[in-house]
Design a protein around this motif. Structure first.
Motif, short mmCIF file in Angstrom:
data_model
loop_
_atom_site.label_atom_id
_atom_site.label_comp_id
_atom_site.label_asym_id
_atom_site.label_seq_id
_atom_site.Cartn_x
_atom_site.Cartn_y
_atom_site.Cartn_z
N UNK A 157 -47.14 -41.28 9.03
CA UNK A 157 -47.68 -42.40 9.80
C UNK A 157 -47.47 -42.18 11.30
N UNK A 158 -46.28 -41.69 11.66
CA UNK A 158 -45.98 -41.47 13.08
C UNK A 158 -46.85 -40.34 13.63
N UNK A 193 -50.32 -41.72 14.13
CA UNK A 193 -50.35 -42.62 15.28
C UNK A 193 -50.46 -41.82 16.58
N UNK A 214 -52.89 -48.36 9.30
CA UNK A 214 -52.51 -49.11 10.50
C UNK A 214 -52.25 -48.14 11.65
N UNK A 215 -51.61 -47.01 11.33
CA UNK A 215 -51.31 -46.01 12.37
C UNK A 215 -52.59 -45.33 12.85
N UNK A 216 -53.63 -45.36 12.02
CA UNK A 216 -54.90 -44.74 12.41
C UNK A 216 -55.78 -45.75 13.16
N UNK A 217 -55.26 -46.93 13.41
CA UNK A 217 -56.02 -47.94 14.15
C UNK A 217 -57.07 -48.63 13.30
N UNK A 231 -56.71 -51.24 11.24
CA UNK A 231 -56.37 -52.61 10.83
C UNK A 231 -57.60 -53.51 10.82
N UNK A 269 -37.21 -44.87 10.01
CA UNK A 269 -36.58 -45.13 8.72
C UNK A 269 -35.18 -44.52 8.67
N UNK A 325 -43.08 -47.62 13.15
CA UNK A 325 -43.40 -47.32 14.54
C UNK A 325 -44.52 -48.19 15.07
N UNK A 326 -45.53 -48.47 14.23
CA UNK A 326 -46.75 -49.09 14.74
C UNK A 326 -46.95 -50.49 14.19
N UNK A 327 -47.26 -51.44 15.08
CA UNK A 327 -47.74 -52.76 14.65
C UNK A 327 -49.25 -52.60 14.48
N UNK A 328 -49.74 -52.72 13.24
CA UNK A 328 -51.16 -52.49 12.96
C UNK A 328 -52.11 -53.35 13.77
N UNK A 329 -51.93 -54.69 13.77
CA UNK A 329 -52.84 -55.55 14.53
C UNK A 329 -52.85 -55.23 16.02
N UNK A 370 -51.70 -52.34 17.41
CA UNK A 370 -51.74 -50.88 17.62
C UNK A 370 -50.77 -50.50 18.73
#
Lengths: 381, 158
Positions: free
Chosen positions: A24-25, A28, A68-71, A73, B31, B61-65, B67
């Motif tokens: 995921x990181x 991102x 979510x990490x790929x934008x 959402x 994590x 790491x990322x907040x989806x909404x 980004x």
């Protein structure tokens, strides 16, 4: 073509073994990088298409975990369960529909999480080939290499020359994984024998890596950038399974290339292309790729290597970035080729920039012995 | 060809082997910090979005909404409320060991105090008459902790 579509931004990771990050990181970082490169935010993105495989991601419907990490959402989103060039192919088609204007394409694999060659066993037909427990993608590539070598009188030395070219090229590419500036044919031929004649240095390394690019319709592309890289042609094709096809030829690549050439109006690829980035997962495949792309006659791929025509200094450089032998984060490998081709057109390939790169070809593959192939022809303004 | 008239030809099934897919997961800095907190401090750490203020557990790491990258760490729990639960009575194979799981046991999603997302775990109560959404629970840590989700043995009703 009804609408012109351009690549307007891209980013890739520094491919390596055992990247100490969750995927995921990794995803991102490259998605953020591609958006920044395009000078846009996630808001401008209409659709997200990613590429990875559930087996390599270690979970089914894996796109929901890194989305979510790929934008992605709450956006229009889908995933290609294969090479990143397939994801690009779908994104390209979505923009051609006139419904979407901006697409984000992402691809990744973390080879250190599970050995991709072990997983390749599950590409085999379960009733017959799997029953022997000896075949995987390396073994089938070895069978293919032997068939190709005997059919066209290709020596192990010729195959080693491909590896020398690409591994030395990779030394100039900071994103590459296996970088060997001074590698010699002897070193390649003395590298560890895996499945005869496939050796450690004549097959791609197991890499962790990700990449992303932003695709836009002509109208939006012109708002974002002064240097769009146009998709001039695209083609995708798949051959039959192993035993049912002519393993010494990449017929599906030939067909995919013909479609891409036709769309791009290319009649003679040798004189009309300036640089090529191809996905040679095994060194012998690069010669087969030359033949399928129409760069030479069938069985004559080795001549291009012997004469240095596809070297960095040759008339038609292939894989100045080091290709898949330089880094192979499985599902990202083809999309990395597209990014490397776009970099050449934009004059951004620092340290391995080819002169006068106006038109470039990028190739991605998937499946045993390159059963499935995707070709893009790219061009600058 | 197939059997004599009137007989149904046998249809064959072939087995293609047991699947073994061992994965090594990189936990990365986020994590890893979470698991170190469980192992070394018996504390549960979460990340907070700098943009919307949402607190994520497990941290990521990322907040989806938004980004956005989350760099702020906050401690949550160890108490919280049951958000949803089910008591499992159908035995099935534990995919991590190949052994049958003994039933009953209780799956629970806990909204830890201070968190905006929920954490899945086990509850030490299997009588559904005694469990309700909204009940308060507390994490029970193991004495011997190794840096995994199992450092919390289960949640107990309080």
């Amino acid at each position: 073509m009804t609408r012109r579509v351009a690549i307007v931004g891209y980013a890739q990771s520094n491919h390596q073994y055992d990247m100490p990050l969750p995927r995921e990181d990794m995803v991102f970082e490259v998605v953020k990088g591609a958006l920044e490169d395009a000078g846009i935010t996630k808001k401008e993105v209409d659709t997200v298409v990613s590429a990875s495989t559930d087996f390599l991601d270690g979970r089914t419907i894996s796109g929901v975990f890194y989305g979510m990490a790929a934008g992605a959402y709450l956006k229009d989103e889908s995933k290609a369960e294969e090479d990143g060039t397939l994801a690009l192919y779908y994104a390209f088609m979505r923009i051609l529909t006139d419904i979407y204007d901006v697409a984000l394409v992402e691809a990744h694999t973390q080879g250190s999480c599970i050995n991709p060659h072990q997983v390749s066993f599950y590409m085999l037909d379960p009733l017959f080939d799997r029953q022997f427990n000896v075949l995987n993608d390396i073994a089938t590539a070895a069978l293919q290499a032997r068939m190709y070598m005997s059919k066209y009188d290709v020596a192990e030395e010729d195959i080693a020359m491909v590896a020398v070219k690409n591994l030395a090229n990779a030394a100039s590419n900071p994103h590459a994984h296996r970088r060997m500036l001074d590698v010699t044919p002897e070193e390649v031929l003395n590298s560890k024998l895996y499945y005869e004649p496939i050796r450690e240095l004549t097959m791609s390394p197991i890499s962790d890596g990700a990449c992303a690019l932003v695709l836009a319709s002509e109208e939006r592309a012109r708002e974002f950038t002064d240097s769009p890289v146009w998709i001039l042609g695209a083609g995708s094709c798949q051959d039959s399974y192993l035993r049912d096809r002519n393993l010494h030829r990449l017929e599906s690549l030939e067909k995919a290339a013909q479609r891409a050439y036709e769309m791009a109006g290319i009649k003679d690829p040798v004189s009309e292309l300036e640089v090529l980035e191809v996905s040679e997962k095994f060194a012998h495949e690069e010669m087969m790729i030359y033949e399928a792309l129409g760069l030479c006659r069938e069985g004559k791929g080795r001549v291009l290597i012997e004469d240095g025509i596809t070297s960095k200094y040759g008339e038609l450089p292939v894989n100045p970035s080091g290709g898949a032998l330089g880094a192979d984060p499985v599902c990202a490998t083809g999309l990395i080729r597209v990014i490397e081709a776009a970099k050449q057109i934009n004059g951004e390939a620092n340290g391995y920039q080819m002169p006068h790169a106006c038109r470039a070809l990028a190739h991605g593959q998937f499946g045993l012995c390159a059963q499935k192939n995707v070709v893009f022809v790219l061009g600058g303004e | 060809m197939a059997g004599t008239a009137g007989e149904t030809p046998e249809l064959i099934k072939v087995h293609s082997g047991a699947v073994e897919v061992p994965y090594d997961w990189h936990c990365g800095p986020y994590w890893s910090r979470f698991f170190r907190g469980l192992r070394d401090e018996k504390k549960i750490y979460a990340t907070k979005c700098p943009s919307c203020g949402r607190v994520y557990i497990p941290p990521r790491e990322v907040c989806g909404p938004c980004f956005a990258r989350m760099d702020e760490w906050v401690e949550v729990g160890p108490e919280g409320v049951i958000e949803m639960f089910t008591v499992v009575r159908l035995p099935y194979t534990n995919p991590s060991t190949g052994e049958p799981l003994s039933v009953p046991y209780t799956d629970v999603y806990v909204r830890l105090d201070g968190a905006d997302t929920s954490l899945m775990h086990w509850l030490d109560e299997t009588d559904e008459k005694k469990i309700a959404v909204g009940m308060r629970v507390r994490a029970v840590f193991r004495d011997k902790r190794t840096g995994t989700m199992h450092d919390i043995e289960h949640f107990k009703l309080i």
